[in-house]
Design a protein around this motif. Structure first.
Motif, PDB file in Angstrom:
ATOM      1  N   HIS A  73       0.851  -1.202   0.000  1.00  0.00           N
ATOM      2  CA  HIS A  73       0.000   0.000   0.000  1.00  0.00           C
ATOM      3  C   HIS A  73       0.884   1.248   0.000  1.00  0.00           C
ATOM      4  O   HIS A  73       0.871   2.038   0.940  1.00  0.00           O
ATOM      5  CB  HIS A  73      -0.917   0.004   1.220  1.00  0.00           C
ATOM      6  N   ALA A 199      -7.573  -6.683  -3.758  1.00  0.00           N
ATOM      7  CA  ALA A 199      -6.797  -6.800  -2.511  1.00  0.00           C
ATOM      8  C   ALA A 199      -5.506  -7.592  -2.715  1.00  0.00           C
ATOM      9  O   ALA A 199      -4.824  -7.919  -1.747  1.00  0.00           O
ATOM     10  CB  ALA A 199      -7.649  -7.464  -1.437  1.00  0.00           C
ATOM     11  N   GLN A 212      -2.326  -8.044   3.899  1.00  0.00           N
ATOM     12  CA  GLN A 212      -3.068  -6.805   4.117  1.00  0.00           C
ATOM     13  C   GLN A 212      -3.091  -6.360   5.583  1.00  0.00           C
ATOM     14  O   GLN A 212      -3.304  -5.195   5.872  1.00  0.00           O
ATOM     15  CB  GLN A 212      -4.492  -6.982   3.589  1.00  0.00           C
ATOM     16  N   GLU A 431      -7.200  -1.599  -8.737  1.00  0.00           N
ATOM     17  CA  GLU A 431      -6.353  -2.212  -7.730  1.00  0.00           C
ATOM     18  C   GLU A 431      -6.534  -1.478  -6.396  1.00  0.00           C
ATOM     19  O   GLU A 431      -6.624  -0.244  -6.380  1.00  0.00           O
ATOM     20  CB  GLU A 431      -4.896  -2.102  -8.205  1.00  0.00           C
ATOM     21  N   TRP A 432      -6.611  -2.203  -5.317  1.00  0.00           N
ATOM     22  CA  TRP A 432      -6.733  -1.706  -3.951  1.00  0.00           C
ATOM     23  C   TRP A 432      -8.076  -1.059  -3.644  1.00  0.00           C
ATOM     24  O   TRP A 432      -8.200  -0.319  -2.668  1.00  0.00           O
ATOM     25  CB  TRP A 432      -5.583  -0.740  -3.582  1.00  0.00           C
ATOM     26  N   THR A 435      -9.720  -0.098   0.124  1.00  0.00           N
ATOM     27  CA  THR A 435      -8.704   0.243   1.122  1.00  0.00           C
ATOM     28  C   THR A 435      -8.402   1.747   1.081  1.00  0.00           C
ATOM     29  O   THR A 435      -8.736   2.434   0.115  1.00  0.00           O
ATOM     30  CB  THR A 435      -7.376  -0.501   0.851  1.00  0.00           C
ATOM     31  N   ASN A 437      -5.514   2.853   0.656  1.00  0.00           N
ATOM     32  CA  ASN A 437      -4.559   3.013  -0.444  1.00  0.00           C
ATOM     33  C   ASN A 437      -5.296   3.287  -1.759  1.00  0.00           C
ATOM     34  O   ASN A 437      -4.915   4.175  -2.525  1.00  0.00           O
ATOM     35  CB  ASN A 437      -3.713   1.743  -0.567  1.00  0.00           C
ATOM     36  N   GLY A 438      -6.383   2.518  -1.992  1.00  0.00           N
ATOM     37  CA  GLY A 438      -7.194   2.735  -3.188  1.00  0.00           C
ATOM     38  C   GLY A 438      -7.767   4.144  -3.182  1.00  0.00           C
ATOM     39  O   GLY A 438      -7.782   4.833  -4.210  1.00  0.00           O
TER      40      GLY A 438
END
Ligand SMILES: Cc1cc2nc3c(=O)[nH]c(=O)nc-3n(C[C@H](O)[C@H](O)[C@H](O)COP(=O)(O)OP(=O)(O)OC[C@H]3O[C@@H](n4cnc5c(N)ncnc54)[C@H](O)[C@@H]3O)c2cc1C
Length: 464
Positions: A73, A199, A212, A431-432, A435, A437-438
Motif C-alpha cells: 500500500h 486486494a 493486508q 487495484e486496492w 482500502t 490506499n485505493g
C-alpha cells in the motif's frame, strides 16, 4: 445553471471543489494544491477521515475504522510518512484461537487446521476463488468474459454449488463480514471476486505478515487525515453537507448547509450509496442513478477491550481469534507494548450488536472474549466500541455490499464523469479498491485529470 449564480459570481470561488474529506478527498486536494490550483474541500461531518476514525481505550489511541496497511500500500504509506506518521507491525506471535461449532481449539498460521478434510476443502475452495480472481478485470469487472455469470449469483450460492464444507463456509463468512460488511448470501460473486483481486488475491487479503494486515499506524489512521487537513488549512470546510450540485458549460455550483461554492470542476468522493443524497442538476443519467440505489453500504462494528497487560501472550496466544458463535467473529491484539496496556480489537456482527444498549454490547463482547481467552478477560480496565451502521451521516462501511446484477448493470457508472463532475473514492479504484490506499490513488488520479482539463480550458480560451 438553474437556481444558482454563475461560477465566480458570489460565495467561494475556486478551480475545483472536492466533496468529502476522507483519504480520497484530502489526497485530491493535496495534489491540486501542489499543482498551484485553488481548491476547497467540503465535508458533511464535523471531522476529517471518513471511514478512518480514532478512539481511545485506557489512554491508548485505537482505530475505530480503518486500521491496517499492507507493504504494497505504497500510496497511503507515502502519505503517512510525508505527514510524520509511523507504522508498527501487527502482533501475531503465538497460537491463534478458533471457536467453531461450539468447540475451542488453537492453531498456528493463517488457515485454521480444523481437520484434514477441512484443510483439503479450504485449499480446494481457495484454488477455485483464485481461478475466478484471475479471470476478472479489476478495472472493468463488468466487461470480464464471465461477468454476467458471476454477477448472477451470490458468493453464498456459489459456496453452496461448490458443496463447501461448513468449516470453509464459516471462514468465507468471516471474510465476507470483514470485507463487505454482510454475509456471503448478500454479496454478488462478481463483486466479491473483484474485491479479492483488488486486494492482491485471497492470500494477500488474509495474511498478516506480508499481507493486508501487515502494519498498523502508531498514531492511528485518522491522524494521517488530520495532518493532511492541517496542511490544507482553510481549504477544508467541515460541517458542510453537500445537498445539491448544479452545473452548466462554465462550471459547477455546490450547495452546502453553510453556503454555496462555485468552481470550474467538482470531484465527488462520497461512496456510491452516499451520492444518492446529493441532488444533481442536470440529473444523473439512469445508470449512475442506479449505482447510487444498488451499491448499498455494508455494515461492520468494532469493539476494544483493554487490560493491564496483554495476558494472553503469556499463555502463548497471539490475540488472533476466529469464531462463528455470537457477536464477535474475529479478534486481534493491538496492544501498544508488551508491558501494557493489553488491547484486544474485536470485529462485531452488527445484527447481534448495534441494536443493543451500550451496556449489553459491552457484556456480549466481554463474555465472548472470556470464552476465547479465559476468565482474565472478564475484567477489562476500559472498553470502547463503534457501530458504523449507526453513523448519523454517510453511514456504513467498510465497503459496499453489492448484490447480484448490480455490478454488471451499473458498475460502468463508478468512474464515468457527469459533465464537470468527476468521481473518486475507494470504490472507484481498480487495484486496492476497498482500502485507504485505493482511496488515495483515486483522489490523486482525479486531481490530475481535472488539472489537465483546467489547463486545456486555458489553452482553448487563449486560442478563442
Ligand atoms: C470498520 C472499518 C474497517 C476498515 N479497515 C480497513 C483497513 O484495515 N485498511 C484499509 O485500508 N481500509 C480499511 N477500511 C476501509 C477504508 O476506511 C476506506 O476504504 C477508506 O477510508 C475510504 O476512503 P474514501 O475517501 O474513499 O471514502 P470515505 O472515507 O467514506 O470519505 C468520504 C467522505 O465523504 C463525506 N461525504 C459523503 N457524502 C457527502 C456529502 N453529501 N457532502 C459532504 N461530504 C460528504 C463523508 O462524510 C466522508 O467523510 C475500513 C473501513 C471500516 C469502516
Amino acid at each position: 445553471m438553474s437556481g444558482s449564480r454563475e461560477p465566480g459570481s458570489g460565495g467561494a470561488s475556486v478551480d475545483v471543489v472536492v466533496v468529502g474529506a476522507g483519504f480520497a478527498g484530502l489526497s485530491a486536494a493535496e495534489r491540486l494544491a501542489s499543482m498551484g490550483r485553488s481548491v476547497l474541500v467540503v465535508e458533511g461531518r464535523d471531522r476529517v477521515g471518513g471511514r478512518s476514525l480514532s478512539g481511545e481505550v485506557a489512554g491508548v489511541k485505537v482505530d475505530l475504522g480503518a486500521t491496517w496497511v499492507a507493504r504494497r500500500h505504497t500510496a497511503v504509506r507515502d502519505l503517512a510518512s510525508r505527514v510524520g506518521c509511523t507504522t508498527t507491525g501487527q502482533f501475531d506471535q503465538g497460537r491463534n484461537v478458533l471457536w467453531m461449532a461450539g468447540r475451542r481449539r488453537t492453531y498456528s498460521g493463517t488457515i485454521p487446521k480444523v481437520s484434514p478434510a477441512a484443510l483439503v476443502d479450504m485449499a480446494r475452495m481457495q484454488m477455485a476463488v483464485n481461478k475466478l480472481v484471475s479471470a476478472v478485470d479489476v478495472d472493468a469487472a463488468w466487461e470480464s468474459p464471465k461477468a454476467s455469470r458471476l454477477d448472477a449469483i451470490s458468493f453464498g450460492e456459489w459456496l453452496d454449488r461448490k458443496n463447501a464444507l461448513p468449516s470453509t463456509r464459516a471462514l468465507m463468512t468471516v471474510i465476507s463480514k470483514v470485507q463487505w460488511g454482510c454475509t456471503p448470501s448478500d454479496v454478488s460473486l462478481l463483486h466479491a471476486v473483484r474485491y479479492i483481486r483488488a486486494a492482491g488475491g485471497i492470500d494477500h487479503m488474509l495474511d498478516v505478515e506480508g499481507g493486508q494486515q501487515q502494519d498498523r499506524l502508531v498514531e492511528t489512521t485518522q491522524e494521517i487525515a488530520k495532518r493532511v487537513a492541517e496542511k490544507l488549512g482553510d481549504r477544508v470546510r467541515l460541517g458542510a453537507p453537500v445537498r445539491r450540485i448544479a452545473q452548466d458549460d462554465n462550471g459547477v455550483a455546490v450547495h452546502t448547509d453553510s453556503g454555496e461554492i462555485h468552481a470550474r470542476y467538482g470531484i465527488v468522493t462520497a461512496a456510491p450509496a452516499h451520492r444518492a443524497a446529493i441532488a444533481f442538476d442536470p440529473a444523473l443519467p439512469a445508470q449512475a442513478e442506479g449505482l447510487t440505489r444498488t451499491w448499498r453500504m455494508g455494515v461492520l462494528s468494532k469493539a476494544f477491550a483493554a487490560y493491564e497487560v496483554p495476558f494472553w501472550r503469556a499463555g502463548g496466544l497471539s490475540g488472533e481469534a476466529v469464531t462463528d458463535t455470537g457477536t464477535v467473529f474475529i479478534t486481534f491484539d493491538v496492544s501498544p507494548a508488551h508491558s501494557g496496556p493489553g488491547v484486544l480489537m474485536a470485529f462485531c456482527d452488527p445484527r447481534v450488536f448495534d441494536g443493543f444498549s451500550p451496556e449489553t454490547r459491552r457484556d456480549r463482547v466481554i463474555q465472548q472474549l472470556a470464552d476465547l481467552y479465559g476468565p482474565q478477560a472478564r475484567n477489562p480496565i476500559d472498553y470502547v466500541d463503534h457501530c458504523w451502521g449507526s453513523e448519523p451521516f454517510a453511514p456504513g462501511g467498510p465497503n459496499p455490499a453489492v448484490a447480484p446484477y448490480a455490478t454488471t448493470s451499473y458498475g460502468r457508472a463508478l468512474t464515468e464523469p457527469h459533465g464537470r463532475i468527476h468521481w473518486a473514492g475507494t470504490e472507484t479504484a481498480g487495484e486496492w479498491a476497498g482500502t485507504m490506499n485505493g482511496a488515495v490513488l483515486t483522489g490523486q488520479r482525479a486531481a490530475e485529470r481535472v488539472a489537465a482539463l483546467l489547463s486545456r480550458d486555458v489553452r482553448e480560451g487563449a486560442l478563442r
